[in-house]
Scaffold this motif. Structure first.
Motif, mmCIF file in Angstrom:
data_model
loop_
_atom_site.group_PDB
_atom_site.id
_atom_site.type_symbol
_atom_site.label_atom_id
_atom_site.label_comp_id
_atom_site.label_asym_id
_atom_site.label_seq_id
_atom_site.Cartn_x
_atom_site.Cartn_y
_atom_site.Cartn_z
ATOM 1 N N GLU A 1 3.701 -11.132 15.410
ATOM 2 C CA GLU A 1 4.474 -11.043 14.179
ATOM 3 C C GLU A 1 3.600 -10.508 13.051
ATOM 4 O O GLU A 1 2.852 -11.254 12.422
ATOM 5 N N PRO A 2 3.670 -9.215 12.756
ATOM 6 C CA PRO A 2 2.877 -8.699 11.642
ATOM 7 C C PRO A 2 3.531 -9.052 10.305
ATOM 8 O O PRO A 2 4.750 -9.253 10.236
ATOM 9 N N PRO A 3 2.759 -9.145 9.233
ATOM 10 C CA PRO A 3 3.361 -9.349 7.923
ATOM 11 C C PRO A 3 4.040 -8.080 7.445
ATOM 12 O O PRO A 3 3.771 -6.989 7.954
ATOM 13 N N GLY A 4 4.918 -8.216 6.473
ATOM 14 C CA GLY A 4 5.541 -7.039 5.899
ATOM 15 C C GLY A 4 7.003 -6.913 6.258
ATOM 16 O O GLY A 4 7.581 -7.770 6.937
ATOM 17 N N PRO A 5 7.616 -5.795 5.834
ATOM 18 C CA PRO A 5 9.070 -5.655 5.963
ATOM 19 C C PRO A 5 9.556 -5.194 7.328
ATOM 20 O O PRO A 5 10.758 -5.208 7.590
ATOM 21 N N ILE A 6 8.657 -4.749 8.206
ATOM 22 C CA ILE A 6 9.079 -4.183 9.489
ATOM 23 C C ILE A 6 9.356 -5.302 10.490
ATOM 24 O O ILE A 6 8.517 -6.173 10.720
ATOM 25 N N VAL B 1 15.267 2.087 14.456
ATOM 26 C CA VAL B 1 14.332 1.270 15.226
ATOM 27 C C VAL B 1 13.709 2.112 16.339
ATOM 28 O O VAL B 1 14.411 2.793 17.091
ATOM 29 N N ASP B 2 12.396 2.044 16.443
ATOM 30 C CA ASP B 2 11.685 2.657 17.573
ATOM 31 C C ASP B 2 11.677 1.626 18.705
ATOM 32 O O ASP B 2 11.036 0.585 18.599
ATOM 33 N N LEU B 3 12.383 1.913 19.792
ATOM 34 C CA LEU B 3 12.564 0.938 20.865
ATOM 35 C C LEU B 3 11.516 1.042 21.980
ATOM 36 O O LEU B 3 11.652 0.368 23.000
ATOM 37 N N HIS B 4 10.465 1.836 21.775
ATOM 38 C CA HIS B 4 9.464 1.986 22.846
ATOM 39 C C HIS B 4 8.109 2.287 22.203
ATOM 40 O O HIS B 4 7.813 3.432 21.844
ATOM 41 N N ALA B 5 7.287 1.260 22.065
ATOM 42 C CA ALA B 5 5.959 1.441 21.475
ATOM 43 C C ALA B 5 4.996 0.432 22.079
ATOM 44 O O ALA B 5 5.396 -0.629 22.563
ATOM 45 N N HIS B 6 3.717 0.774 22.037
ATOM 46 C CA HIS B 6 2.661 -0.047 22.640
ATOM 47 C C HIS B 6 1.633 -0.445 21.591
ATOM 48 O O HIS B 6 1.321 0.344 20.690
ATOM 49 N N THR B 7 1.097 -1.643 21.721
ATOM 50 C CA THR B 7 0.138 -2.123 20.738
ATOM 51 C C THR B 7 -1.294 -1.726 21.060
ATOM 52 O O THR B 7 -2.188 -1.970 20.259
ATOM 53 N N ARG B 8 -1.529 -1.127 22.211
ATOM 54 C CA ARG B 8 -2.878 -0.689 22.565
ATOM 55 C C ARG B 8 -2.832 0.696 23.182
ATOM 56 O O ARG B 8 -1.833 1.077 23.795
ATOM 57 N N PHE B 9 -3.903 1.452 22.994
ATOM 58 C CA PHE B 9 -3.924 2.825 23.486
ATOM 59 C C PHE B 9 -4.720 2.967 24.769
ATOM 60 O O PHE B 9 -5.105 4.075 25.138
ATOM 61 N N ASP C 1 6.597 1.650 8.921
ATOM 62 C CA ASP C 1 6.977 1.551 7.514
ATOM 63 C C ASP C 1 6.816 2.911 6.830
ATOM 64 O O ASP C 1 7.693 3.347 6.070
ATOM 65 N N ARG C 2 5.716 3.595 7.099
ATOM 66 C CA ARG C 2 5.504 4.919 6.506
ATOM 67 C C ARG C 2 6.555 5.918 6.982
ATOM 68 O O ARG C 2 6.919 6.846 6.245
ATOM 69 N N ARG C 3 7.048 5.728 8.192
ATOM 70 C CA ARG C 3 8.068 6.622 8.739
ATOM 71 C C ARG C 3 9.465 6.314 8.189
ATOM 72 O O ARG C 3 10.419 7.042 8.443
ATOM 73 N N GLY C 4 9.584 5.211 7.491
ATOM 74 C CA GLY C 4 10.894 4.823 6.980
ATOM 75 C C GLY C 4 11.742 4.093 7.996
ATOM 76 O O GLY C 4 12.965 3.987 7.829
ATOM 77 N N LEU C 5 11.117 3.557 9.046
ATOM 78 C CA LEU C 5 11.847 2.787 10.041
ATOM 79 C C LEU C 5 12.037 1.351 9.562
ATOM 80 O O LEU C 5 11.325 0.868 8.680
#
Length: 236
Positions: free
Chosen positions: A55-60, A4-12, A36-40
């Protein structure tokens, strides 16, 4: 086990709240796709001083979080019920940790050797200390700090662009990947920090070092007096 990446932002970008609010639903989808591409398995959305359920769709799995700007530096709050908003600089680190614990969340020292003196506070009951993906060269200092405080290490990319996701992440020993389970694993020490070492990641870090060296020169020219700046050991 979950990564799990515990520190990320949705805007740049910072500020421009109305534009940002419209961008966030797309931003979280981009974060999740990159994870998902990173295998997280999951990524925490820790935007600066606000939390919006996304809540995005998909497995993440997207974990709720917020990066609180205290009067001494940044504190990551991750868990089932982070505060919706905080005023930058209004809280002390101790107050931020108390707020996190009152809401059943974990409180983490973010990038302890960059633009922060939070690490100097020995009596604040943090739950973990972060190895930050922007500056993993500070890892020996962070490890020494965590050992001296008896706290576990976690990893977070501090991604503001989707391609940065996963350059540092946390291995979580839990039966399920839920916000509550992650908090419990952090408090029990069932976590570990990992730093990605692909060629792309190394290239990104060299680019950041160049950018930050230039920033430091510019900052030095703009500062009216000496002695103000980032703590030694890591770029700003």
């Amino acid at each position: 086990m979950y990564n799990v990446d515990l520190h990320a932002h949705t805007r740049f970008f910072h500020g421009r709240d109305e534009l940002g609010d419209r961008f966030d639903p797309l931003g979280v989808r981009l974060l999740a796709a990159a994870a998902d591409r990173r295998g997280l398995d999951g990524v925490a959305t820790t935007n600066h001083d606000y939390y919006t359920p996304l809540e995005p769709p998909g497995p993440i799995e997207t974990l709720p979080g917020i990066e609180i700007t205290t009067d001494r530096g940044h504190v990551l709050v991750v868990g089932p019920d982070p505060p919706a908003a905080t005023k930058p600089g209004a809280l002390t680190p101790d107050e931020a940790v108390g707020l996190a614990h009152d809401r059943d969340c974990a409180a983490i020292v973010a990038h302890p050797f960059r633009n922060s003196t939070v690490r100097e506070l020995e009596d604040v009951p943090f739950d973990a200390i972060e190895i930050n993906g922007k500056h993993p060269r500070s890892r020996p200092l962070v490890e020494e700090l965590a050992e001296s405080r008896g706290l576990p290490l976690v990893g977070g990319s501090d991604a503001h662009y989707p391609f940065e996701v996963g350059r540092a992440y946390t291995v979580v020993d839990a039966d399920r990947l839920t916000p509550t389970a992650v908090v419990e694993a952090i408090r029990d020490g069932r976590v570990g920090a990992r730093v990605a070492s692909s060629g792309v990641d190394r290239l990104l870090r060299r680019g950041y070092r160049t950018i930050h060296r230039r920033k430091r020169v510019i900052d030095a020219l703009e500062r009216p007096s000496p002695g103000v700046g980032s703590p030694p050991g890591e770029e700003s």
